[in-house]
Design a protein around this motif. Structure first.
Motif, PDB file in Angstrom:
ATOM      1  N   VAL A  58     -10.877  -2.242 -16.550  1.00  0.00           N
ATOM      2  CA  VAL A  58     -11.417  -3.470 -17.125  1.00  0.00           C
ATOM      3  C   VAL A  58     -12.423  -4.034 -16.129  1.00  0.00           C
ATOM      4  O   VAL A  58     -12.096  -4.261 -14.970  1.00  0.00           O
ATOM      5  CB  VAL A  58     -10.295  -4.497 -17.384  1.00  0.00           C
ATOM      6  N   PHE A  59     -13.640  -4.216 -16.588  1.00  0.00           N
ATOM      7  CA  PHE A  59     -14.678  -4.759 -15.730  1.00  0.00           C
ATOM      8  C   PHE A  59     -14.937  -6.206 -16.102  1.00  0.00           C
ATOM      9  O   PHE A  59     -15.091  -6.537 -17.277  1.00  0.00           O
ATOM     10  CB  PHE A  59     -15.968  -3.938 -15.858  1.00  0.00           C
ATOM     11  N   HIS A  60     -14.965  -7.066 -15.105  1.00  0.00           N
ATOM     12  CA  HIS A  60     -15.219  -8.479 -15.324  1.00  0.00           C
ATOM     13  C   HIS A  60     -16.706  -8.745 -15.171  1.00  0.00           C
ATOM     14  O   HIS A  60     -17.312  -8.337 -14.177  1.00  0.00           O
ATOM     15  CB  HIS A  60     -14.425  -9.327 -14.332  1.00  0.00           C
ATOM     16  N   ILE A  61     -17.275  -9.402 -16.153  1.00  0.00           N
ATOM     17  CA  ILE A  61     -18.703  -9.679 -16.098  1.00  0.00           C
ATOM     18  C   ILE A  61     -18.952 -10.942 -15.282  1.00  0.00           C
ATOM     19  O   ILE A  61     -18.184 -11.904 -15.363  1.00  0.00           O
ATOM     20  CB  ILE A  61     -19.303  -9.831 -17.514  1.00  0.00           C
ATOM     21  N   PRO A  62     -19.995 -10.949 -14.489  1.00  0.00           N
ATOM     22  CA  PRO A  62     -20.317 -12.174 -13.751  1.00  0.00           C
ATOM     23  C   PRO A  62     -20.942 -13.189 -14.712  1.00  0.00           C
ATOM     24  O   PRO A  62     -21.722 -12.840 -15.594  1.00  0.00           O
ATOM     25  CB  PRO A  62     -21.332 -11.706 -12.711  1.00  0.00           C
ATOM     26  N   VAL A  63     -20.556 -14.419 -14.565  1.00  0.00           N
ATOM     27  CA  VAL A  63     -21.124 -15.501 -15.371  1.00  0.00           C
ATOM     28  C   VAL A  63     -21.753 -16.476 -14.397  1.00  0.00           C
ATOM     29  O   VAL A  63     -21.108 -16.938 -13.452  1.00  0.00           O
ATOM     30  CB  VAL A  63     -20.040 -16.203 -16.211  1.00  0.00           C
ATOM     31  N   VAL A  69     -23.940 -27.865 -14.061  1.00  0.00           N
ATOM     32  CA  VAL A  69     -22.661 -27.530 -14.686  1.00  0.00           C
ATOM     33  C   VAL A  69     -21.678 -27.067 -13.622  1.00  0.00           C
ATOM     34  O   VAL A  69     -20.516 -27.485 -13.594  1.00  0.00           O
ATOM     35  CB  VAL A  69     -22.856 -26.446 -15.774  1.00  0.00           C
ATOM     36  N   GLN A  70     -22.132 -26.218 -12.723  1.00  0.00           N
ATOM     37  CA  GLN A  70     -21.269 -25.714 -11.658  1.00  0.00           C
ATOM     38  C   GLN A  70     -20.767 -26.848 -10.773  1.00  0.00           C
ATOM     39  O   GLN A  70     -19.583 -26.906 -10.453  1.00  0.00           O
ATOM     40  CB  GLN A  70     -22.012 -24.681 -10.818  1.00  0.00           C
TER      41      GLN A  70
END
Length: 103
Positions: A58-63, A69-70
């Motif tokens: 399972v690969f986690h996508i960078p957001v 917002v951050q």
């Protein structure tokens, strides 16, 4: 007739090379062999597939969040005493549930 340049990776001992060839009609003409790693790199004790994640990984996508917002979410996460990723996931789950209710 010739086809585009092709590269083939070769391994010889602890060295790796790229063999560049051009296909001309039914013959292949080898025109260069170039190392792809510096000579001082030693792969003699390397383990094949050591870091291979596998087909079911399972690969986690960078957001990437916009700066305002951050900053806002980081402040809220700090005030709640939770990591930023947990806060963002909780907010997104609430939004998903709202979308599902509205259809």
């Amino acid at each position: 007739q010739s086809w585009p340049l092709r590269g083939i990776m070769l391994c010889a001992g602890n060295r790796a090379f790229v063999l560049s060839i051009v296909l001309v009609a039914t013959a292949a003409i080898i025109f260069s062999v170039a190392p792809i790693a510096k000579p001082e790199y030693d792969f003699s004790r390397a383990e094949r597939g050591k870091h291979f994640a596998g087909a079911d990984a399972v690969f986690h996508i960078p957001v990437y969040l916009e700066q305002d917002v951050q900053t806002f979410l980081m402040e809220k996460a700090a005030n709640k005493g939770v990591p930023l990723d947990r806060l963002v996931n909780e907010l997104l789950k609430l939004e998903i549930e709202a979308f599902r209710r509205l259809g």
